[in-house]
Design an enzyme around this catalytic site. Structure first.
Site, mmCIF file in Angstrom:
data_model
loop_
_atom_site.group_PDB
_atom_site.id
_atom_site.type_symbol
_atom_site.label_atom_id
_atom_site.label_comp_id
_atom_site.label_asym_id
_atom_site.label_seq_id
_atom_site.Cartn_x
_atom_site.Cartn_y
_atom_site.Cartn_z
ATOM 1 N N LYS A 1 28.553 44.171 39.762
ATOM 2 C CA LYS A 1 27.985 43.980 38.702
ATOM 3 C C LYS A 1 28.359 45.128 37.307
ATOM 4 C CE LYS A 1 24.683 45.799 42.132
ATOM 5 N NZ LYS A 1 23.828 46.415 42.397
ATOM 6 N N LYS B 1 35.018 54.748 37.192
ATOM 7 C CA LYS B 1 34.118 54.661 36.749
ATOM 8 C C LYS B 1 34.073 55.613 35.573
ATOM 9 C CE LYS B 1 30.475 52.927 39.424
ATOM 10 N NZ LYS B 1 29.370 53.353 40.311
ATOM 11 N N LYS C 1 37.876 43.402 42.190
ATOM 12 C CA LYS C 1 36.717 42.766 43.205
ATOM 13 C C LYS C 1 35.101 42.776 42.142
ATOM 14 C CE LYS C 1 33.038 47.225 43.666
ATOM 15 N NZ LYS C 1 31.977 46.083 43.966
HETATM 16 P P1 ATP Z 1 29.677 48.527 41.019
HETATM 17 O O1 ATP Z 1 30.778 47.928 40.424
HETATM 18 O O2 ATP Z 1 28.852 47.937 39.536
HETATM 19 O O3 ATP Z 1 30.057 49.736 41.127
HETATM 20 P P2 ATP Z 1 28.374 46.752 42.904
HETATM 21 O O4 ATP Z 1 28.977 45.093 42.539
HETATM 22 O O5 ATP Z 1 29.443 47.771 43.975
HETATM 23 O O6 ATP Z 1 27.828 47.413 41.278
HETATM 24 P P3 ATP Z 1 26.359 48.075 44.570
HETATM 25 O O7 ATP Z 1 24.974 48.264 44.555
HETATM 26 O O8 ATP Z 1 27.486 49.038 44.259
HETATM 27 O O9 ATP Z 1 26.879 47.101 43.617
HETATM 28 O O10 ATP Z 1 27.119 47.519 45.582
HETATM 29 C C1 ATP Z 1 25.567 47.557 47.032
HETATM 30 C C2 ATP Z 1 26.663 46.409 48.538
HETATM 31 O O11 ATP Z 1 27.609 45.519 47.899
HETATM 32 C C3 ATP Z 1 27.909 48.173 48.746
HETATM 33 O O12 ATP Z 1 27.547 47.564 50.481
HETATM 34 C C4 ATP Z 1 29.101 47.052 47.980
HETATM 35 O O13 ATP Z 1 29.853 47.907 49.166
HETATM 36 C C5 ATP Z 1 28.899 46.021 48.726
HETATM 37 N N1 ATP Z 1 29.362 44.821 47.731
HETATM 38 C C6 ATP Z 1 29.846 44.823 46.106
HETATM 39 N N2 ATP Z 1 30.767 44.380 45.661
HETATM 40 C C7 ATP Z 1 31.285 43.680 46.004
HETATM 41 C C8 ATP Z 1 32.226 43.010 46.817
HETATM 42 N N3 ATP Z 1 32.749 42.155 45.646
HETATM 43 N N4 ATP Z 1 32.518 42.309 48.020
HETATM 44 C C9 ATP Z 1 31.488 42.465 48.659
HETATM 45 N N5 ATP Z 1 30.707 43.265 49.292
HETATM 46 C C10 ATP Z 1 30.384 44.075 47.619
#
Ligand code: ATP
Ligand code: LTN
Length: 345
Positions: free
Chosen positions: A205, A117, A202
């Protein structure tokens, strides 16, 4: 330390920023929903974590409500789950100070999310907020204040939960046993849903790109389009695989497996006479459209009643405070602070 309870306690968190996507749903939210009732769930919308990167204040305020509406729409039942906003429970921000003073700086510099980040923000020491570095300490506080047995998260959070365990062990060692060491619960399937436009990254968001993710508010047509455009490979074999070049097909099959709740063999049998990846994408899109539609519809209904959303979040915050505040007082006492009687509630 061990705590005996009739039901296992679960704690997890989700950032309110950005639109929730299929990865969040399959990797995390759906597990929280399915565990309700059997386990005692605490689910926190982590708005304090959101400001570790720059946020527009109005947008942040709105996104907290959107996040809450989406979790409820996806099946979080506020009777069964304590759903609350992190900033509504002061013990989180206050506790972070005490934990910051106990966590070695070297542990934080090892965190891959900080490296990623901060690099995304240009890597400049004079513009990146200190909160991005201490992010995992606040996350450790979130967890440890509730003494949960399990922390269900996607794969990307493994390192942070490990840190929370290490911080708990250090506290226990320095000040006497007071925290349960939490276990990360990472599902075997779907803990890392990949981007449809780039199956090596991955689904996230914070990664833009029109065809990167299926958002939980996307229309049927948008979902179909994103999945139709999913990057695959030049072959035609539909199989689960760890090979990097098959990552796109593997990701589509994983999504199919989760949306249908079928076994891997049943999934492969469904595609035994498929005529290439076009058929695979079509079937995956059908199930994702059917699965997302009720969530989207419910979400828009809930967003029409902000007063009710705020009421539910206030109930959640009150329940969370009842657990977190006495725990924080305990931490402060152990560290040498006098706790005035007036604060004991
Ligand atoms: P960012 O990537 O911007 O940090 P994020 O998409 O990971 O955000 P979070 O709010 O950080 O979103 O994650 C919420 C939950 O969703 C966490 O438990 C995270 O591990 C899970 N998660 C996020 N992205 C994935 C993914 N691509 N596949 C499976 N689980 C995910
Ligand atoms: N860092 C997590 C969100 C998060 C969390 C938590 C998850 C904050 N506090 C406590 C589990 C437990 C993320 O980005 N998904």
């Amino acid at each position: 330390m061990q705590v005996h309870r009739s039901r296992k306690r679960v704690f997890s968190g989700i950032q309110p920023t950005g639109d929730l996507h299929l990865g969040n749903y399959l990797g995390a939210i759906r597990h929280w929903v399915r565990g309700q009732g059997e386990k005692e769930n605490f689910i926190c919308i982590v708005d304090l974590h959101a400001i570790t990167v720059p946020q527009d204040p109005e947008e942040l305020r709105a996104s907290v409500r959107r996040g809450a509406a989406m979790l409820l729409a996806a099946g979080i039942d506020p009777e069964e789950t304590t759903l609350f906003v992190q900033s509504h429970v002061r013990a989180h921000a206050e506790g972070a100070w005490f934990f910051n003073c106990v966590t070695p700086l070297g542990w934080l510099h090892k965190m891959t999310q900080f490296k990623d980040k901060s690099a995304r923000q240009g890597g400049k020491q004079d513009s990146i907020g200190t909160g991005l570095l201490t992010y995992p300490v606040l996350q450790a506080v979130d967890i440890l204040l509730y003494d949960p047995d399990e922390v269900p998260v996607g794969e990307d959070q493994k390192q942070h939960i490990e840190l929370a365990r290490n911080v708990a062990a250090r506290f226990n060692h320095q000040f006497g046993e007071m925290f349960v060491l939490p276990e990360a619960r990472i599902a075997e399937v779907g803990a890392r849903i990949m981007g449809f436009d780039d199956p090596t990254a991955k689904m996230s968001k914070s990664i833009g790109g029109r065809y990167h993710a299926v958002g939980l508010t996307d229309s049927d047509q948008e979902i179909e389009k994103t999945i139709k455009r999913a990057v695959t490979d030049s072959g035609n074999e539909i199989a689960f695989s760890d090979e990097p070049e098959k990552a796109g097909v593997n990701n589509l099959l994983t999504v199919y497996r989760m949306m249908t709740d079928k076994s891997p063999d049943e999934c492969l049998a469904d595609f035994a006479d498929a005529r290439g990846y076009g058929d695979l994408k079509k079937r995956v899109a059908e199930f994702v459209v059917e699965g997302v539609r009720p969530i989207r519809e419910r979400y828009f209904e809930l967003m029409d009643d902000p007063v009710e959303l705020d009421r539910l979040l206030e109930i959640g915050a009150a329940r969370a405070r009842a657990v977190a505040e006495p725990k924080l007082l305990h931490v402060k006492e152990r560290m040498g602070f006098a706790v005035p009687d007036a604060l004991r509630g």
